[in-house]
Design a protein around this motif. Sequence first.
Motif, mmCIF file in Angstrom:
data_model
loop_
_atom_site.group_PDB
_atom_site.id
_atom_site.type_symbol
_atom_site.label_atom_id
_atom_site.label_comp_id
_atom_site.label_asym_id
_atom_site.label_seq_id
_atom_site.Cartn_x
_atom_site.Cartn_y
_atom_site.Cartn_z
ATOM 1 N N LYS A 28 0.819 -1.207 0.000
ATOM 2 C CA LYS A 28 0.000 0.000 0.000
ATOM 3 C C LYS A 28 0.858 1.263 0.000
ATOM 4 C CE LYS A 28 -4.064 -2.224 1.961
ATOM 5 N NZ LYS A 28 -4.949 -1.924 0.807
ATOM 6 N N SER A 29 1.974 1.239 0.732
ATOM 7 C CA SER A 29 2.848 2.418 0.757
ATOM 8 C C SER A 29 3.500 2.660 -0.595
ATOM 9 C CB SER A 29 3.922 2.246 1.838
ATOM 10 O OG SER A 29 3.344 2.272 3.120
ATOM 11 N N LEU A 30 4.004 1.586 -1.222
ATOM 12 C CA LEU A 30 4.642 1.763 -2.533
ATOM 13 C C LEU A 30 3.628 2.159 -3.602
ATOM 14 C CD1 LEU A 30 7.319 -1.080 -2.705
ATOM 15 C CD2 LEU A 30 7.585 1.303 -2.003
ATOM 16 N N ALA A 31 2.386 1.701 -3.459
ATOM 17 C CA ALA A 31 1.350 2.113 -4.414
ATOM 18 C C ALA A 31 1.149 3.624 -4.364
ATOM 19 C CB ALA A 31 0.038 1.384 -4.112
ATOM 20 N N VAL A 32 1.175 4.194 -3.163
ATOM 21 C CA VAL A 32 1.039 5.645 -3.017
ATOM 22 C C VAL A 32 2.277 6.356 -3.565
ATOM 23 C CG1 VAL A 32 0.852 7.517 -1.343
ATOM 24 C CG2 VAL A 32 -0.500 5.428 -1.027
ATOM 25 N N GLU A 33 3.452 5.846 -3.220
ATOM 26 C CA GLU A 33 4.704 6.504 -3.591
ATOM 27 C C GLU A 33 5.002 6.452 -5.084
ATOM 28 O OE1 GLU A 33 9.453 5.660 -2.788
ATOM 29 O OE2 GLU A 33 8.014 5.266 -1.171
#
Length: 248
Positions: A161-166
């Motif tokens: 989820k964090s890499l999807a945002v980044e």
Amino acid sequence: MSAALITGGARGIGAAIALRLARDGFDIGLVDLAREACDPVAAEIEALGVRAHAAAADVSDLPACEAAVAEIAEALGAPTVLVNNAGLMREGTLRRSTVEDWRAAIDVNLAGAWNMSKAAQQGMRDAGTGRIVNLTSTGALGETGLSAYSAAKAGLHGLTKSLAVELGRFGITVNAVAPGLTLTPMIDGMSDRIGEGVDEMERTALAGIPMGRLGTPEDIAHAVSFFCDARSDFVSGQILYVTGGPKC
């Protein structure tokens, strides 16, 4: 032709994913601990009319991951698809588990995905498109005797989820596929370690699966394929459970 890189690609779910993505038209980079272990899968891939290249790497080692990505990029072009499939199982209650069990589970299952994503993301940024698919597990939801494994796989949910945002602004989607108990060689190894027969493990698992069968590597590969092509252009940061029934 775009290249897809699959870690843990020598057998089981990784091999099924590699073959499915080859049928989808990708050239395939295979990463495993031993390069020669990938030879049979590479031969099957090349028989499908696409290119294959294998590289050896321990995914818990960032420089090794960077070297493997560079080698595959040299052979096939920079991968625009990364499937973080490499993993290991460490069973044991908190009382019986060791620090080594904990570190191995975290280093391979969680840090390995971070390492490979870090190594591969620049090529995707340069291309303006990319797909990262992490293989997690229903074990992320918690299970007795799997604290290290469950923590690592739950960490993959947060990483996804964090890499999807980044990375979304670079045209890169990041998703995860979460299998339940799947018919792979890992089941045999787990059965040996916990002293429970494979048949007994399967009976226990089937009691909780509405569709009445265990998953196959091909079931998981189909889900990964969805996340790797245009059908999922606007899908990112998602965890897809492939379990024959609801799990969360």
